[in-house]
Design a protein around this motif. Sequence first.
Motif, PDB file in Angstrom:
ATOM      1  N   PRO B 108       0.761  -1.161   0.196  1.00 52.61           N
ATOM      2  CA  PRO B 108      -0.070   0.231  -0.081  1.00 52.61           C
ATOM      3  C   PRO B 108       0.881   1.249  -0.102  1.00 52.61           C
ATOM      4  O   PRO B 108       2.092   1.141   0.263  1.00 52.61           O
ATOM      5  N   PRO B 109       0.203   2.256  -0.367  1.00 46.92           N
ATOM      6  CA  PRO B 109       0.998   3.587  -0.610  1.00 46.92           C
ATOM      7  C   PRO B 109       1.413   4.205   0.758  1.00 46.92           C
ATOM      8  O   PRO B 109       0.745   3.855   1.915  1.00 46.92           O
ATOM      9  N   ARG B 110       2.573   4.813   1.227  1.00 47.78           N
ATOM     10  CA  ARG B 110       2.724   5.497   2.191  1.00 47.78           C
ATOM     11  C   ARG B 110       2.007   6.766   2.601  1.00 47.78           C
ATOM     12  O   ARG B 110       1.742   7.389   1.241  1.00 47.78           O
ATOM     13  N   PRO B 111       1.988   7.194   3.744  1.00 46.63           N
ATOM     14  CA  PRO B 111       1.575   8.595   3.854  1.00 46.63           C
ATOM     15  C   PRO B 111       2.056   9.451   3.096  1.00 46.63           C
ATOM     16  O   PRO B 111       3.368   9.481   3.099  1.00 46.63           O
ATOM     17  N   LYS B 147       0.831   2.345 -10.011  1.00 51.31           N
ATOM     18  CA  LYS B 147       2.002   1.350  -9.189  1.00 51.31           C
ATOM     19  C   LYS B 147       3.298   1.421  -9.793  1.00 51.31           C
ATOM     20  O   LYS B 147       3.711   1.748 -10.900  1.00 51.31           O
ATOM     21  N   ALA B 148       4.295   1.131  -8.788  1.00 49.48           N
ATOM     22  CA  ALA B 148       5.765   1.125  -9.281  1.00 49.48           C
ATOM     23  C   ALA B 148       6.013  -0.376  -8.984  1.00 49.48           C
ATOM     24  O   ALA B 148       5.339  -1.062  -8.220  1.00 49.48           O
ATOM     25  N   LEU B 149       7.094  -0.659  -9.631  1.00 49.00           N
ATOM     26  CA  LEU B 149       7.667  -2.026  -9.272  1.00 49.00           C
ATOM     27  C   LEU B 149       8.703  -1.936  -8.575  1.00 49.00           C
ATOM     28  O   LEU B 149       9.640  -1.540  -8.683  1.00 49.00           O
ATOM     29  N   ASP B 160       4.300  -5.062  -6.814  1.00 52.59           N
ATOM     30  CA  ASP B 160       3.844  -4.032  -7.182  1.00 52.59           C
ATOM     31  C   ASP B 160       3.663  -3.024  -5.792  1.00 52.59           C
ATOM     32  O   ASP B 160       3.191  -3.622  -4.889  1.00 52.59           O
ATOM     33  N   HIS B 161       3.803  -1.915  -6.157  1.00 51.29           N
ATOM     34  CA  HIS B 161       3.901  -0.870  -4.708  1.00 51.29           C
ATOM     35  C   HIS B 161       2.789   0.006  -5.526  1.00 51.29           C
ATOM     36  O   HIS B 161       2.973   0.793  -6.425  1.00 51.29           O
TER      37      HIS B 161
END
Lengths: 238, 165
Positions: B108-111, B147-149, B160-161
């Motif tokens: 999941p995404p960071r704050p 998404k980033a890999l 995926d991130h």
Amino acid sequence: MTAALAPAALALGDDALVLSHRLGEWAGHAPVLEEEVALANIALDLLGQARILLSLVGDEDELAYLREERAFRNLQLVEQPNGDFAQTIARQLYFSTYQGLLYGQLAAGDGELAPLAAKAVKEVAYHQDHAEHWTLRLGDGTAESHERMQRGCDTLWRFTGEMFQPVEGVDVDWQKLEAGWRESVGAVLERATLTVPEGPQSGAWSAGAGRQGLHTEPFGRMIAEMQHLHRSHPGATW
Amino acid sequence: MVTETLLEAELRRVAGSVPDPELPVLTLEELGVLRAVHVFGPGRVEVELTPTYTGCPAIEVMSTDIERALHEHGIPEVSVRTVLSPAWSTDDISAEGRRKLAEFGIAPPRPQPTDGGPVPLTLSVRCPHCGSTDTELLSRFSSTACKALRRCVSCREPFDHFKEL
């Protein structure tokens, strides 16, 4: 939308549309799969911007597919051919830095383009990050990559002056934009062991250039390809 | 601020429970893209939807899916309007949404940092497979724009991130 907004939406929308198409040309040709995906993703972000901006002016499909070359208002920089990967990165560095600063100023204002700018500026931060990382990697890489990155930056330098000509209806501080751009691009090139190109940032031949509808030779071939399907098969859908 | 009526709250639950077309583990409510549901008259409803990315092709499918869900709920006239402001941010993904993403194998995404721009890469992203924080970036762009890999250095799995926006 107010009529006064049309020239601004058209200029910024055409920048996004044309660069999106150029980046799309990398599909199937990028040096590695990750870059294929990255360039396509950047192209998609730009296409999203283009659709929103051109829809402010009129029918997005008609504007993209049925206008003649002289009716496009994009910068000559974004229509330049991809060249090698380094030249594409140089174009990305120049343009994403410009777009980030431009949208940043628009997002901080209260004009009609502010909502789109506030949305797009966050995406453009990733485009700029991508371009800067590759500029560093290629510039400070092998002798070959350094030479190619420098050549890409030099080749496109003469198209950078046009970015700072005020666009009707775009309410930003152009001098501040140009100063910010020079500082940012200059710092990246220095870290990448590259030299900031010398020479004029525009040529006498370029007249009012892309913003006035005057384009370089490769643009005609590009839009012929971009518009071919729609013109041959009007109304075609997937 | 106009308060939501009981009917609007009910219809919002219906529209919000529609799964995201690209990440079907998440609902649109959990993704944070559903902005409002307005009832304009008997059987006439407008839904406000915001795109994750300006070029996100999923928005058209989302609109169609919301229309279908509300039609099935007995609303004959549904219009879905796209709104850009305030811009969507990964901070709009709910806590439950983040939990489901991790379970699905997507970090999941960071704050968000408060000054905008990409999150500094020094902040670690946890591997959704083994939980290690020793992970590295492979590419800022992955299978979709959002998404980033990345790759986990501990268990060697790529993942995926959901990158911060």
